[in-house]
Design a protein around this motif. Structure first.
Motif, PDB file in Angstrom:
ATOM      1  N   LEU A 155      13.290   0.369 -12.138  1.00  0.00           N
ATOM      2  CA  LEU A 155      12.792   0.654 -10.799  1.00  0.00           C
ATOM      3  C   LEU A 155      11.328   1.063 -10.842  1.00  0.00           C
ATOM      4  O   LEU A 155      10.503   0.537 -10.078  1.00  0.00           O
ATOM      5  CB  LEU A 155      13.630   1.754 -10.142  1.00  0.00           C
ATOM      6  N   VAL A 156      10.982   1.966 -11.745  1.00  0.00           N
ATOM      7  CA  VAL A 156       9.597   2.407 -11.862  1.00  0.00           C
ATOM      8  C   VAL A 156       8.702   1.235 -12.250  1.00  0.00           C
ATOM      9  O   VAL A 156       7.597   1.075 -11.714  1.00  0.00           O
ATOM     10  CB  VAL A 156       9.469   3.573 -12.875  1.00  0.00           C
ATOM     11  N   GLY A 157       9.192   0.378 -13.138  1.00  0.00           N
ATOM     12  CA  GLY A 157       8.421  -0.795 -13.531  1.00  0.00           C
ATOM     13  C   GLY A 157       8.166  -1.735 -12.367  1.00  0.00           C
ATOM     14  O   GLY A 157       7.046  -2.236 -12.189  1.00  0.00           O
ATOM     15  N   LYS A 174       0.838  -1.206   0.000  1.00  0.00           N
ATOM     16  CA  LYS A 174       0.000   0.000   0.000  1.00  0.00           C
ATOM     17  C   LYS A 174       0.872   1.255   0.000  1.00  0.00           C
ATOM     18  O   LYS A 174       0.592   2.218  -0.717  1.00  0.00           O
ATOM     19  CB  LYS A 174      -0.938   0.022   1.204  1.00  0.00           C
ATOM     20  N   ILE A 175       1.941   1.227   0.781  1.00  0.00           N
ATOM     21  CA  ILE A 175       2.862   2.370   0.823  1.00  0.00           C
ATOM     22  C   ILE A 175       3.470   2.598  -0.559  1.00  0.00           C
ATOM     23  O   ILE A 175       3.538   3.730  -1.040  1.00  0.00           O
ATOM     24  CB  ILE A 175       3.955   2.148   1.886  1.00  0.00           C
ATOM     25  N   ILE A 176       3.880   1.520  -1.206  1.00  0.00           N
ATOM     26  CA  ILE A 176       4.441   1.634  -2.553  1.00  0.00           C
ATOM     27  C   ILE A 176       3.396   2.179  -3.519  1.00  0.00           C
ATOM     28  O   ILE A 176       3.677   3.053  -4.342  1.00  0.00           O
ATOM     29  CB  ILE A 176       5.014   0.283  -3.019  1.00  0.00           C
ATOM     30  N   ARG A 177       2.159   1.674  -3.423  1.00  0.00           N
ATOM     31  CA  ARG A 177       1.078   2.177  -4.280  1.00  0.00           C
ATOM     32  C   ARG A 177       0.870   3.667  -4.063  1.00  0.00           C
ATOM     33  O   ARG A 177       0.720   4.437  -5.018  1.00  0.00           O
ATOM     34  CB  ARG A 177      -0.215   1.403  -3.974  1.00  0.00           C
ATOM     35  N   ASP A 178       0.894   4.102  -2.802  1.00  0.00           N
ATOM     36  CA  ASP A 178       0.706   5.518  -2.505  1.00  0.00           C
ATOM     37  C   ASP A 178       1.822   6.371  -3.121  1.00  0.00           C
ATOM     38  O   ASP A 178       1.569   7.469  -3.623  1.00  0.00           O
ATOM     39  CB  ASP A 178       0.644   5.749  -0.997  1.00  0.00           C
ATOM     40  N   ILE A 179       3.035   5.860  -3.083  1.00  0.00           N
ATOM     41  CA  ILE A 179       4.170   6.588  -3.669  1.00  0.00           C
ATOM     42  C   ILE A 179       4.017   6.676  -5.180  1.00  0.00           C
ATOM     43  O   ILE A 179       4.136   7.745  -5.770  1.00  0.00           O
ATOM     44  CB  ILE A 179       5.507   5.918  -3.284  1.00  0.00           C
ATOM     45  N   VAL A 180       3.746   5.536  -5.810  1.00  0.00           N
ATOM     46  CA  VAL A 180       3.622   5.481  -7.272  1.00  0.00           C
ATOM     47  C   VAL A 180       2.476   6.369  -7.754  1.00  0.00           C
ATOM     48  O   VAL A 180       2.589   7.026  -8.797  1.00  0.00           O
ATOM     49  CB  VAL A 180       3.434   4.021  -7.747  1.00  0.00           C
ATOM     50  N   ASP A 181       1.404   6.420  -7.026  1.00  0.00           N
ATOM     51  CA  ASP A 181       0.236   7.209  -7.428  1.00  0.00           C
ATOM     52  C   ASP A 181       0.382   8.702  -7.123  1.00  0.00           C
ATOM     53  O   ASP A 181      -0.417   9.499  -7.611  1.00  0.00           O
ATOM     54  CB  ASP A 181      -1.024   6.677  -6.742  1.00  0.00           C
ATOM     55  N   HIS A 182       1.368   9.069  -6.335  1.00  0.00           N
ATOM     56  CA  HIS A 182       1.529  10.469  -5.956  1.00  0.00           C
ATOM     57  C   HIS A 182       2.049  11.278  -7.141  1.00  0.00           C
ATOM     58  O   HIS A 182       2.954  10.865  -7.849  1.00  0.00           O
ATOM     59  CB  HIS A 182       2.497  10.582  -4.767  1.00  0.00           C
ATOM     60  N   ARG A 183       1.455  12.440  -7.355  1.00  0.00           N
ATOM     61  CA  ARG A 183       1.831  13.272  -8.497  1.00  0.00           C
ATOM     62  C   ARG A 183       3.292  13.701  -8.451  1.00  0.00           C
ATOM     63  O   ARG A 183       3.934  13.869  -9.498  1.00  0.00           O
ATOM     64  CB  ARG A 183       0.927  14.489  -8.600  1.00  0.00           C
ATOM     65  N   MET A 184       3.852  13.850  -7.270  1.00  0.00           N
ATOM     66  CA  MET A 184       5.254  14.254  -7.161  1.00  0.00           C
ATOM     67  C   MET A 184       6.198  13.148  -7.636  1.00  0.00           C
ATOM     68  O   MET A 184       7.290  13.428  -8.131  1.00  0.00           O
ATOM     69  CB  MET A 184       5.585  14.672  -5.727  1.00  0.00           C
ATOM     70  N   PHE A 185       5.780  11.892  -7.496  1.00  0.00           N
ATOM     71  CA  PHE A 185       6.603  10.782  -7.957  1.00  0.00           C
ATOM     72  C   PHE A 185       6.770  10.862  -9.471  1.00  0.00           C
ATOM     73  O   PHE A 185       7.886  10.772  -9.997  1.00  0.00           O
ATOM     74  CB  PHE A 185       5.989   9.442  -7.549  1.00  0.00           C
ATOM     75  N   ASN A 186       5.663  11.025 -10.175  1.00  0.00           N
ATOM     76  CA  ASN A 186       5.732  11.127 -11.632  1.00  0.00           C
ATOM     77  C   ASN A 186       6.555  12.333 -12.073  1.00  0.00           C
ATOM     78  O   ASN A 186       7.328  12.246 -13.030  1.00  0.00           O
ATOM     79  CB  ASN A 186       4.336  11.187 -12.239  1.00  0.00           C
ATOM     80  N   ALA A 187       6.400  13.447 -11.394  1.00  0.00           N
ATOM     81  CA  ALA A 187       7.171  14.644 -11.724  1.00  0.00           C
ATOM     82  C   ALA A 187       8.657  14.408 -11.481  1.00  0.00           C
ATOM     83  O   ALA A 187       9.500  14.807 -12.295  1.00  0.00           O
ATOM     84  CB  ALA A 187       6.670  15.834 -10.910  1.00  0.00           C
TER      85      ALA A 187
END
Length: 75
Positions: free
Chosen positions: A58-60, A10-23
């Motif tokens: 890593l992103v994958g 869940k923590i990983i999902r929250d990170i991946v879904d966070h807009r700052m991660f993509n930026a």
């Protein structure tokens, strides 16, 4: 799957879904690409290319783990 594993996913999902991660990932890729274009040495470009591929891996992997969480929670 244990509750602790699910919570970690869940923590990983929250990170991946966070807009700052993509930026952040986009900025890192852009910085690497810009540096590759400005670099004359082939070995430096090869190293930068390897860095870019490592970021992609890593992103994958993080995305795959986030999807495992989504699958288990929505199952």
């Amino acid at each position: 799957m244990t509750e602790q594993e699910i919570e970690s996913l869940k923590i990983i999902r929250d990170i991946v879904d966070h807009r700052m991660f993509n930026a952040m990932v986009s900025n890192m890729r852009r910085e690497i690409a810009d540096t590759m274009l400005a670099t004359e040495k082939e070995e430096d470009r090869d190293r930068l290319y390897s860095e870019a591929k490592a970021i992609d891996r890593l992103v994958g992997e993080l995305t795959k783990m986030a999807n495992i969480y989504r699958t288990n929670v929505n199952a």
